[in-house]
Design a protein around this motif. Sequence first.
Motif, mmCIF file in Angstrom:
data_model
loop_
_atom_site.group_PDB
_atom_site.id
_atom_site.type_symbol
_atom_site.label_atom_id
_atom_site.label_comp_id
_atom_site.label_asym_id
_atom_site.label_seq_id
_atom_site.Cartn_x
_atom_site.Cartn_y
_atom_site.Cartn_z
ATOM 1 N N ILE A 1 1.237 -1.228 0.212
ATOM 2 C CA ILE A 1 -0.103 -0.024 -0.377
ATOM 3 C C ILE A 1 1.110 1.267 0.146
ATOM 4 O O ILE A 1 1.602 1.217 0.885
ATOM 5 C CB ILE A 1 -1.083 -0.561 1.000
ATOM 6 N N PRO A 2 0.331 2.448 -0.818
ATOM 7 C CA PRO A 2 0.878 3.331 -0.415
ATOM 8 C C PRO A 2 1.326 4.140 0.837
ATOM 9 O O PRO A 2 0.417 4.036 1.788
ATOM 10 C CB PRO A 2 -0.049 4.449 -1.122
ATOM 11 N N LEU A 3 2.206 4.841 1.371
ATOM 12 C CA LEU A 3 2.753 5.747 2.510
ATOM 13 C C LEU A 3 2.916 6.866 2.162
ATOM 14 O O LEU A 3 3.741 7.633 0.784
ATOM 15 C CB LEU A 3 4.182 5.186 2.812
ATOM 16 N N ALA A 4 2.423 7.867 2.970
ATOM 17 C CA ALA A 4 2.826 9.412 2.937
ATOM 18 C C ALA A 4 2.663 9.575 3.752
ATOM 19 O O ALA A 4 1.842 10.182 4.640
ATOM 20 C CB ALA A 4 0.552 10.035 1.724
ATOM 21 N N PHE A 5 4.150 10.962 3.530
ATOM 22 C CA PHE A 5 4.088 12.103 3.916
ATOM 23 C C PHE A 5 3.683 13.059 4.047
ATOM 24 O O PHE A 5 3.354 14.277 3.547
ATOM 25 C CB PHE A 5 5.714 11.610 4.639
ATOM 26 N N TYR A 6 2.960 13.790 5.729
ATOM 27 C CA TYR A 6 2.980 14.893 5.288
ATOM 28 C C TYR A 6 3.059 16.309 6.531
ATOM 29 O O TYR A 6 4.170 15.699 7.495
ATOM 30 C CB TYR A 6 1.656 15.533 5.943
ATOM 31 N N GLU A 7 3.534 17.253 5.578
ATOM 32 C CA GLU A 7 4.623 18.051 6.642
ATOM 33 C C GLU A 7 3.597 18.782 7.565
ATOM 34 O O GLU A 7 2.659 19.154 7.785
ATOM 35 C CB GLU A 7 4.917 19.774 5.880
ATOM 36 N N ASN A 8 4.364 19.540 8.850
ATOM 37 C CA ASN A 8 3.605 20.199 9.305
ATOM 38 C C ASN A 8 2.544 21.322 9.883
ATOM 39 O O ASN A 8 1.535 20.807 10.363
ATOM 40 C CB ASN A 8 4.689 20.770 10.758
ATOM 41 N N GLY A 9 3.029 21.926 9.346
ATOM 42 C CA GLY A 9 1.639 22.469 8.958
ATOM 43 C C GLY A 9 0.873 22.007 7.585
ATOM 44 O O GLY A 9 -0.770 22.808 7.978
ATOM 45 N N GLN A 10 0.730 21.117 7.152
ATOM 46 C CA GLN A 10 -0.299 20.310 6.518
ATOM 47 C C GLN A 10 -1.140 19.589 7.699
ATOM 48 O O GLN A 10 -2.438 19.757 7.910
ATOM 49 C CB GLN A 10 -0.184 19.261 6.021
ATOM 50 N N LEU A 11 -0.159 18.594 8.628
ATOM 51 C CA LEU A 11 -0.871 18.579 9.831
ATOM 52 C C LEU A 11 -2.158 19.549 10.638
ATOM 53 O O LEU A 11 -3.338 19.335 11.040
ATOM 54 C CB LEU A 11 -0.016 17.575 10.608
ATOM 55 N N GLN A 12 -0.840 20.478 10.652
ATOM 56 C CA GLN A 12 -1.776 21.195 11.793
ATOM 57 C C GLN A 12 -2.895 21.903 11.409
ATOM 58 O O GLN A 12 -3.942 22.348 12.000
ATOM 59 C CB GLN A 12 -0.438 22.242 12.045
ATOM 60 N N ALA A 13 -3.291 22.238 9.712
ATOM 61 C CA ALA A 13 -4.361 22.485 9.339
ATOM 62 C C ALA A 13 -5.177 21.734 9.354
ATOM 63 O O ALA A 13 -6.457 22.086 10.257
ATOM 64 C CB ALA A 13 -4.723 22.808 8.174
ATOM 65 N N VAL A 14 -4.782 20.917 9.672
ATOM 66 C CA VAL A 14 -5.773 19.047 9.936
ATOM 67 C C VAL A 14 -6.396 19.564 11.533
ATOM 68 O O VAL A 14 -7.693 19.166 11.372
ATOM 69 C CB VAL A 14 -5.529 17.902 9.239
ATOM 70 N N ILE A 15 -4.944 19.475 12.383
ATOM 71 C CA ILE A 15 -5.092 19.516 13.779
ATOM 72 C C ILE A 15 -6.276 20.521 14.416
ATOM 73 O O ILE A 15 -7.539 20.328 15.098
ATOM 74 C CB ILE A 15 -4.442 19.713 14.875
ATOM 75 N N ARG A 16 -6.501 22.153 13.726
ATOM 76 C CA ARG A 16 -7.143 23.032 13.537
ATOM 77 C C ARG A 16 -8.737 22.373 12.814
ATOM 78 O O ARG A 16 -10.270 23.058 13.924
ATOM 79 C CB ARG A 16 -7.100 24.595 12.587
ATOM 80 N N ARG A 17 -8.903 21.990 11.782
ATOM 81 C CA ARG A 17 -9.991 21.546 11.661
ATOM 82 C C ARG A 17 -10.775 21.243 12.159
ATOM 83 O O ARG A 17 -12.302 21.069 12.216
ATOM 84 C CB ARG A 17 -9.914 20.670 9.729
#
Length: 337
Positions: free
Chosen positions: A269-285
């Motif tokens: 299966i695919p493996l993806a990595f997200y930058e902190n800014g991307q993850l922080q946006a999800v945390i806020r949302r």
Amino acid sequence: MARRVQLALGGQAALFVSSRHPVEGAQTFGRLRAAVQENFARYDALVFIMAAGIAVRSIAPHLVSKLQDPAVVVLDEQGRHVISLLSGHVGGANDLTRELAASLGAEPVITTATDVEGIVAPDALATALGLFPEPPEAIRTVNSALLRGEHLSYYVDPSCALRGFYREALVRRGIPVGEETKMQRDAGLQAIISPTFRENRPGRLFLRPMELRAGVGCRRGVSQDEILEALREASARIGMPLRAICSLSSTAFKRGERGLHEAAAALGIPLAFYENGQLQAVIRRYNLEESDFVRKTIGIGNVCEAAALAAGGGRMALGKTRFERVTVALVWQNKEQ
């Protein structure tokens, strides 16, 4: 099943609280309607502790459909009754009502007709197996026919990657599975588990397999075997096999972890990595809970839940779950999202 839950208390709302009054650390809001407007689409479930009429008026402007609305449950302030108010099947409000009532020693109040009659509704079954029912109008047609005593035939398309799992899951629930050769010829009510078959007609309901995405946080140097074992246990906790997981994701801070790459390769299966800014946006949302320790270590306070949701949202199947050196969160995502 883990859910992102918003709990509303009287004129205030609080996250993950079970008391009538605000408690230390709870997030509060000045006005209930404003809180509901802000959070209605953010959570998988909303729990109101107040009069049902107040809850109804608060959610009314935000209702979309039974396939999109979150579960809404109402408790009286004495904790005597737990009412499944909205999205009982697809949203899981009926199951949440039973869970809360059992925990509180309260009376569950469920008015969904199929549940009252003791009938297994296909849209409720879909939620338990990570399936998405469509088209929406077929849900009412099929459930109404079941209430009239008509027979519903279940079929599993051979193209399903988890065909054997779905067949066994149905049989365990006492539901016979029809022969695939009769799937297109059967003129009666049908529930078809299939990712691709789309020959629609009256009385036919499709149950589409959703994608189960895993977000992973881990300690430095964790092995492939440790990650796979954590994923196996996590998927088992929601009643699914390890092979149901279709992708892994984590923070870019863990891009160099060999164990993550090897685990994804082992599963194909695919493996993806997200930058902190991307993850922080999800945390806020999604207003995800954050860990001070994790934030000090890598710069953000939530990895596995945020990473699992970063691919496009979805419904939380399993919230952050700690294993020895691995944390896992699982999210169901409709392929059409």
